[in-house]
Scaffold this active site. Structure first.
Site, PDB file in Angstrom:
ATOM      1  N   SER A 221      39.366  40.545  28.769  1.00 11.54           N
ATOM      2  CA  SER A 221      40.174  40.040  29.882  1.00 11.54           C
ATOM      3  C   SER A 221      41.657  39.949  29.545  1.00 11.54           C
ATOM      4  CB  SER A 221      39.643  38.687  30.376  1.00 11.54           C
ATOM      5  OG  SER A 221      38.337  38.837  30.915  1.00 11.54           O
TER       6      SER A 221
ATOM      7  N   GLY B 242      35.327  41.333  30.768  1.00 17.04           N
ATOM      8  CA  GLY B 242      35.090  41.541  32.191  1.00 17.04           C
ATOM      9  C   GLY B 242      34.847  40.266  32.976  1.00 17.04           C
TER      10      GLY B 242
ATOM     11  N   ASN C  94      40.446  51.181  27.332  1.00 17.82           N
ATOM     12  CA  ASN C  94      39.038  51.588  27.347  1.00 17.82           C
ATOM     13  C   ASN C  94      38.592  51.679  28.802  1.00 17.82           C
ATOM     14  OD1 ASN C  94      36.326  51.981  27.112  1.00 17.82           O
ATOM     15  ND2 ASN C  94      35.870  49.990  26.193  1.00 17.82           N
ATOM     16  N   TRP C  95      38.468  52.904  29.271  1.00 21.87           N
ATOM     17  CA  TRP C  95      38.129  53.109  30.689  1.00 21.87           C
ATOM     18  C   TRP C  95      36.635  53.018  30.951  1.00 21.87           C
ATOM     19  CZ3 TRP C  95      41.939  57.786  31.688  1.00 21.87           C
ATOM     20  CH2 TRP C  95      43.237  57.268  31.755  1.00 21.87           C
TER      21      TRP C  95
ATOM     22  N   GLU D   6      29.063  46.710  24.526  1.00 25.61           N
ATOM     23  CA  GLU D   6      28.187  47.304  25.554  1.00 25.61           C
ATOM     24  C   GLU D   6      27.246  48.332  24.929  1.00 25.61           C
ATOM     25  OE1 GLU D   6      31.403  48.327  28.176  1.00 25.61           O
ATOM     26  OE2 GLU D   6      31.724  46.192  28.561  1.00 25.61           O
TER      27      GLU D   6
ATOM     28  N   GLY E 150      40.197  46.653  28.988  1.00 26.85           N
ATOM     29  CA  GLY E 150      39.240  47.285  29.892  1.00 26.85           C
ATOM     30  C   GLY E 150      39.793  47.354  31.300  1.00 26.85           C
ATOM     31  N   GLY E 151      39.354  46.449  32.155  1.00 27.24           N
ATOM     32  CA  GLY E 151      39.676  46.485  33.587  1.00 27.24           C
ATOM     33  C   GLY E 151      41.154  46.688  33.896  1.00 27.24           C
TER      34      GLY E 151
HETATM   35  P1  13P Z   1      38.032  43.762  30.002  1.00 28.77           P
HETATM   36  O1  13P Z   1      39.491  43.908  29.641  1.00 28.77           O
HETATM   37  O2  13P Z   1      37.676  44.357  31.322  1.00 28.77           O
HETATM   38  O3  13P Z   1      37.565  42.342  29.839  1.00 28.77           O
HETATM   39  O4  13P Z   1      37.201  44.635  28.940  1.00 28.77           O
HETATM   40  C1  13P Z   1      37.447  44.442  27.585  1.00 28.77           C
HETATM   41  C2  13P Z   1      36.756  45.501  26.813  1.00 28.77           C
HETATM   42  O5  13P Z   1      35.542  45.539  26.731  1.00 28.77           O
HETATM   43  C3  13P Z   1      37.593  46.544  26.205  1.00 28.77           C
HETATM   44  O6  13P Z   1      36.863  47.318  25.310  1.00 28.77           O
END
Ligand code: 13P
Length: 230
Positions: free
Chosen positions: A190, A160, A6-7, A86, A211-212
Site C-alpha cells: 500500500s 492491497g 509490480n503490475w 502471492e 503494486g496498485g
Molecule cells: P500494493 O501496493 O497494491 O499494496 O501491492 C504491493 C505489492 O504486493 C507489490 O509487490
C-alpha cells in the site's frame, strides 16, 4: 533508491505500451517496471528497465508454464521479482523454491528483488521476527549478499489493503532483515503518493515495491519523485 512497479496480472500489451509512452522516470532514482510475461517485450522496447515477476531455476526443460532466466535475458529483461507473497500463498512457493530461483537468476546475470514478509496472524502471534528470520536466512544461505540482490519487505496484511506499515514499523523490520542479510531492502504494501515520502525517508528503507499505485502513470511518477534524495 530503487522504485519498482509490480503490475501483477494487469495490463494488456496496448496498456503497457501506453503507460511506457507516457511515463517519464525522474532523474536521481532507479526505476523498474515488472509487467506480466505477455507485455515484457513491449516494455523493453520503450527503453525502461524491465523485470519479470517470476523466473524458473532451470535453464530449460519440462516445466510447463515456467520461464527461464536465459529466456528473459533473450528478451532484454534485466531482473526478476522472486518469492512474492502471492506466489508463496497461491502457487506453493516455498523458501526452498524461492532460493533455487534466486540462485539461478543471479547466476545467469539477472538482478533479483526477493520478497519476504509476515501475515497478519503471524504478526499478532508475535512471530514476525521468527518468520522474517527463516525467510531471509534461506535467501542468505543460498545467495549471500550478492550485488545483484535486493530484498523487499512486504507485510502481507499491508498488500492491497490500504493498511500501510507505519514508517517506524517498516524501519524496524528493515533493520532486522539487514542484520541477517546486508543488502538494500525495499518496502512494499500500500505505498501511495501520499505516504511514499515518509516511508522512503527512513534510513533503512532503500526503495519501494509498488503494486496498485504503480498502474497509473501519475501516481507512480509521484512515488518515484518522493524517492529522490533531498
Ligand atoms: P500494493 O501496493 O497494491 O499494496 O501491492 C504491493 C505489492 O504486493 C507489490 O509487490
Amino acid at each position: 533508491m530503487l522504485v519498482a512497479a509490480n503490475w501483477k496480472m494487469f495490463k494488456t500489451r496496448a496498456e503497457t505500451g501506453a503507460f511506457c509512452d507516457a511515463f517519464e522516470p525522474p532523474a536521481g532514482v532507479d526505476v523498474v517496471v515488472c509487467p506480466p510475461f505477455t507485455s515484457l517485450d513491449v516494455a523493453v522496447a520503450s527503453g525502461l528497465a524491465v523485470y519479470a515477476q517470476n523466473v524458473h531455476w532451470a535453464q530449460e526443460g519440462a516445466f510447463t508454464g515456467e520461464v527461464s532466466a536465459p529466456m528473459l535475458l533473450d528478451l532484454g529483461v534485466v531482473g526478476a521479482i522472486v518469492g512474492h507473497s502471492e506466489r508463496r500463498q497461491y502457487f506453493g512457493e516455498t523458501d526452498e523454491t524461492v532460493a533455487r530461483r534466486i540462485v539461478a537468476a543471479l547466476g545467469a546475470g539477472l538482478r533479483v528483488i526477493a520478497c519476504v514478509g509476515e501475515s497478519e496472524e503471524e504478526r499478532e502471534a508475535g512471530q514476525t521476527e521468527l518468520v522474517l528470520r527463516l525467510q531471509v536466512e534461506a535467501i542468505a544461505d543460498a545467495a549471500g549478499a550478492h550485488p545483484g540482490l535486493v530484498l523487499a519487505y512486504e507485510p502481507i496484511w499491508a498488500i492491497g489493503t490500504g493498511r500501510t506499515a507505519t514508517p517506524e514499523l517498516a524501519a524496524e523490520a528493515h533493520a532486522f532483515v539487514k542484520g541477517i542479510l546486508d543488502v538494500p531492502v525495499l518496502y512494499g504494501g500500500s505505498v501511495k503518493p501520499d505516504n511514499a515520502a515518509e516511508l522512503l525517508g527512513r534510513d533503512a528503507v532503500d526503495g519501494a515495491l509498488v503494486g496498485g499505485a504503480s498502474l497509473e502513470v501519475d501516481s507512480f511518477e509521484a512515488i518515484c519523485r518522493a524517492a529522490i534524495p533531498s
